[in-house]
Design a protein around this motif. Structure first.
Motif, PDB file in Angstrom:
ATOM      1  N   GLU A  88      -7.089 -15.792   7.049  1.00  0.00           N
ATOM      2  CA  GLU A  88      -6.162 -16.184   5.992  1.00  0.00           C
ATOM      3  C   GLU A  88      -5.811 -14.971   5.150  1.00  0.00           C
ATOM      4  OE1 GLU A  88      -8.011 -19.416   3.930  1.00  0.00           O
ATOM      5  OE2 GLU A  88      -7.458 -20.864   5.476  1.00  0.00           O
ATOM      6  N   GLY A  89      -5.163 -14.015   5.791  1.00  0.00           N
ATOM      7  CA  GLY A  89      -4.758 -12.815   5.088  1.00  0.00           C
ATOM      8  C   GLY A  89      -4.083 -11.846   6.031  1.00  0.00           C
ATOM      9  N   VAL A  90      -3.658 -10.729   5.480  1.00  0.00           N
ATOM     10  CA  VAL A  90      -3.085  -9.629   6.253  1.00  0.00           C
ATOM     11  C   VAL A  90      -3.908  -8.385   5.946  1.00  0.00           C
ATOM     12  CG1 VAL A  90      -1.048  -8.213   6.678  1.00  0.00           C
ATOM     13  CG2 VAL A  90      -0.771 -10.645   6.146  1.00  0.00           C
ATOM     14  N   ASP A  91      -4.599  -7.855   6.955  1.00  0.00           N
ATOM     15  CA  ASP A  91      -5.449  -6.672   6.754  1.00  0.00           C
ATOM     16  C   ASP A  91      -4.620  -5.413   6.923  1.00  0.00           C
ATOM     17  OD1 ASP A  91      -7.595  -8.294   6.374  1.00  0.00           O
ATOM     18  OD2 ASP A  91      -8.383  -8.085   8.408  1.00  0.00           O
ATOM     19  N   ILE A  92      -4.608  -4.600   5.869  1.00  0.00           N
ATOM     20  CA  ILE A  92      -3.873  -3.335   5.890  1.00  0.00           C
ATOM     21  C   ILE A  92      -4.887  -2.199   5.751  1.00  0.00           C
ATOM     22  CG2 ILE A  92      -2.105  -1.943   4.762  1.00  0.00           C
ATOM     23  CD1 ILE A  92      -0.860  -4.562   3.757  1.00  0.00           C
ATOM     24  N   PHE A  93      -4.911  -1.325   6.747  1.00  0.00           N
ATOM     25  CA  PHE A  93      -5.869  -0.225   6.764  1.00  0.00           C
ATOM     26  C   PHE A  93      -5.245   1.022   6.143  1.00  0.00           C
ATOM     27  CE2 PHE A  93      -7.393  -3.130   9.872  1.00  0.00           C
ATOM     28  CZ  PHE A  93      -8.766  -2.990   9.890  1.00  0.00           C
ATOM     29  N   ALA A  94      -5.994   1.659   5.250  1.00  0.00           N
ATOM     30  CA  ALA A  94      -5.553   2.885   4.582  1.00  0.00           C
ATOM     31  C   ALA A  94      -6.782   3.642   4.101  1.00  0.00           C
ATOM     32  CB  ALA A  94      -4.629   2.551   3.410  1.00  0.00           C
ATOM     33  N   PRO A  95      -6.665   4.939   3.811  1.00  0.00           N
ATOM     34  CA  PRO A  95      -7.795   5.702   3.283  1.00  0.00           C
ATOM     35  C   PRO A  95      -8.322   5.097   1.983  1.00  0.00           C
ATOM     36  CG  PRO A  95      -6.054   7.179   3.993  1.00  0.00           C
ATOM     37  CD  PRO A  95      -5.485   5.796   4.053  1.00  0.00           C
ATOM     38  N   LYS A  96      -9.616   5.190   1.801  1.00  0.00           N
ATOM     39  CA  LYS A  96     -10.245   4.648   0.606  1.00  0.00           C
ATOM     40  C   LYS A  96      -9.619   5.239  -0.647  1.00  0.00           C
ATOM     41  CE  LYS A  96     -14.769   3.682  -1.445  1.00  0.00           C
ATOM     42  NZ  LYS A  96     -16.233   3.862  -1.312  1.00  0.00           N
ATOM     43  N   ARG A  97      -9.381   4.352  -1.626  1.00  0.00           N
ATOM     44  CA  ARG A  97      -8.800   4.653  -2.939  1.00  0.00           C
ATOM     45  C   ARG A  97      -7.310   5.027  -2.844  1.00  0.00           C
ATOM     46  NH1 ARG A  97     -12.066   4.465  -7.106  1.00  0.00           N
ATOM     47  NH2 ARG A  97     -10.798   5.821  -8.431  1.00  0.00           N
ATOM     48  N   THR A  98      -6.685   4.619  -1.743  1.00  0.00           N
ATOM     49  CA  THR A  98      -5.220   4.684  -1.680  1.00  0.00           C
ATOM     50  C   THR A  98      -4.660   3.669  -2.676  1.00  0.00           C
ATOM     51  OG1 THR A  98      -5.181   5.338   0.638  1.00  0.00           O
ATOM     52  CG2 THR A  98      -3.206   4.275  -0.215  1.00  0.00           C
ATOM     53  N   PRO A  99      -3.578   4.003  -3.401  1.00  0.00           N
ATOM     54  CA  PRO A  99      -3.007   3.043  -4.351  1.00  0.00           C
ATOM     55  C   PRO A  99      -2.519   1.771  -3.673  1.00  0.00           C
ATOM     56  CG  PRO A  99      -2.214   5.260  -4.808  1.00  0.00           C
ATOM     57  CD  PRO A  99      -2.923   5.328  -3.492  1.00  0.00           C
ATOM     58  N   ALA A 100      -2.954   0.630  -4.185  1.00  0.00           N
ATOM     59  CA  ALA A 100      -2.396  -0.671  -3.812  1.00  0.00           C
ATOM     60  C   ALA A 100      -1.359  -1.021  -4.880  1.00  0.00           C
ATOM     61  CB  ALA A 100      -3.483  -1.734  -3.769  1.00  0.00           C
ATOM     62  N   VAL A 101      -0.135  -1.336  -4.465  1.00  0.00           N
ATOM     63  CA  VAL A 101       0.957  -1.466  -5.422  1.00  0.00           C
ATOM     64  C   VAL A 101       1.539  -2.875  -5.421  1.00  0.00           C
ATOM     65  CG1 VAL A 101       1.537   0.976  -5.210  1.00  0.00           C
ATOM     66  CG2 VAL A 101       2.680  -0.690  -3.732  1.00  0.00           C
ATOM     67  N   ALA A 102       2.186  -3.215  -6.523  1.00  0.00           N
ATOM     68  CA  ALA A 102       2.842  -4.516  -6.648  1.00  0.00           C
ATOM     69  C   ALA A 102       3.965  -4.621  -5.619  1.00  0.00           C
ATOM     70  CB  ALA A 102       3.397  -4.690  -8.058  1.00  0.00           C
TER      71      ALA A 102
ATOM     72  N   VAL B 282       0.847  -1.193   0.000  1.00  0.00           N
ATOM     73  CA  VAL B 282       0.000   0.000   0.000  1.00  0.00           C
ATOM     74  C   VAL B 282       0.882   1.244   0.000  1.00  0.00           C
ATOM     75  CG1 VAL B 282      -1.776   1.303   1.233  1.00  0.00           C
ATOM     76  CG2 VAL B 282      -1.857  -1.193   1.214  1.00  0.00           C
ATOM     77  N   ASP B 283       0.602   2.160  -0.922  1.00  0.00           N
ATOM     78  CA  ASP B 283       1.432   3.354  -1.076  1.00  0.00           C
ATOM     79  C   ASP B 283       0.897   4.493  -0.209  1.00  0.00           C
ATOM     80  OD1 ASP B 283       3.309   5.142  -1.918  1.00  0.00           O
ATOM     81  OD2 ASP B 283       2.407   5.504  -3.886  1.00  0.00           O
ATOM     82  N   ASP B 284       1.073   4.336   1.095  1.00  0.00           N
ATOM     83  CA  ASP B 284       0.663   5.372   2.040  1.00  0.00           C
ATOM     84  C   ASP B 284       1.444   5.145   3.331  1.00  0.00           C
ATOM     85  OD1 ASP B 284      -0.570   7.011   3.957  1.00  0.00           O
ATOM     86  OD2 ASP B 284      -2.516   6.862   2.967  1.00  0.00           O
ATOM     87  N   LYS B 285       2.240   6.121   3.741  1.00  0.00           N
ATOM     88  CA  LYS B 285       3.065   5.976   4.934  1.00  0.00           C
ATOM     89  C   LYS B 285       2.237   5.805   6.198  1.00  0.00           C
ATOM     90  CE  LYS B 285       7.057   8.488   3.093  1.00  0.00           C
ATOM     91  NZ  LYS B 285       7.988   9.624   3.270  1.00  0.00           N
TER      92      LYS B 285
END
Length: 271
Positions: free
Chosen positions: A198-212, A175-178
């Motif tokens: 079965e996952g890792v939940d990462i919280f960020a503002p809606k429509r934050t870029p999810a990156v490779a 996720v591209d958000d510090k």
């Protein structure tokens, strides 16, 4: 600002087939094997010096020196007798181990570096054998265990070198958000302990870029079910798939090649 989730299932699937890294090694002769063939063709393999050179190579694998990572040293191969060094270290699954081998610039000082994996019985298996003109290379560790780096110069060649071995994560943060943060991890209790997450939940503002999180290819882009809008990314040379779920929008297509850090979708709460 509303915060939503992108669970990133970093090791969703494991396959039993060998990784491409191992396959490439054995599809052609390694630089060291080619040099050994040259020694035989030149009649040097059976000379006292040639036998000592081969024995030094075998000894470096059989009796490596145990080191802790990160590791650094300055070394010298002299003309006194043929030499080779073996360094044994432990590495953990998910780490990227980087090797930097800086030798002096003498044109005739050629060093061979080879990376091996030790199994439980102490047998070593070749993993990588980079070209001799490569000063640095890396390895993404697929399983925790002991590894050996072997370094050996050509017969009758002397010189100095600097070696460093460092470790870091093999995957980038998806996720591209510090300010993004991990809310839950793989194995956490769900439904009052009835099942494991079965996952890792990462919280960020809606429509934050999810990156490779790595260079790779998009193997699937789907919509529907508990994951909502999802993207499945296979890192190059690896036998696992990264799963991005609950996206607000997918910005890649199936079969597309992506680079680490490239946007694959936008964080959302679909599904």
């Amino acid at each position: 600002m509303k915060k939503t989730i992108i669970p990133a299932l970093l090791t969703a699937f494991l396959f039993t087939a060998c990784s491409s890294a191992s396959t490439n090694i054995f599809s052609k002769k390694t630089p060291l094997e080619k040099y050994e063939d040259k020694l035989e063709d030149d009649g040097l393999e059976k000379t006292p010096e040639g036998r000592q050179w081969l024995a030094a190579s075998q000894k470096a694998l059989a009796f490596p020196v145990a080191v802790q990572l990160p590791y650094r040293h300055r070394g010298n191969f002299s003309s006194a007798k043929p030499q080779a060094i073996g360094l044994k270290f432990n590495a953990k699954r998910g780490e990227k181990v980087s090797f930097d081998l800086d030798k002096n610039q003498a044109a005739d000082f050629v060093l061979y570096a080879e990376l091996y994996k030790l199994d439980a019985g102490g047998t070593s298996s070749l993993l990588q054998s980079p070209d001799t003109n490569v000063a640095g290379f890396s390895y993404d560790v697929p399983e925790t265990g002991d590894y050996i780096l072997k370094i050996q110069p050509q017969l009758f060649r002397v010189g100095n070198y600097n070696l460093s071995i460092t470790t870091g994560p093999s995957l980038g943060f998806p996720v591209d958000d510090k300010k993004a943060y991990i809310g839950s991890i793989w194995g956490d209790n769900r439904d009052g302990g009835e099942r494991n997450h079965e996952g890792v939940d990462i919280f960020a503002p809606k429509r934050t870029p999810a990156v490779a999180a790595a260079d790779g290819h998009i193997v699937s882009v789907r919509e529907g079910g508990i994951g909502g809008k999802t993207v499945w990314l296979r890192p190059d040379g690896q036998n696992y798939t990264l799963y991005y779920a609950h996206l607000d929008e997918q910005l890649v297509r199936e079969g597309q090649a992506v680079k680490k850090g490239e946007v694959v979708g936008l964080v959302g709460n679909t599904g």
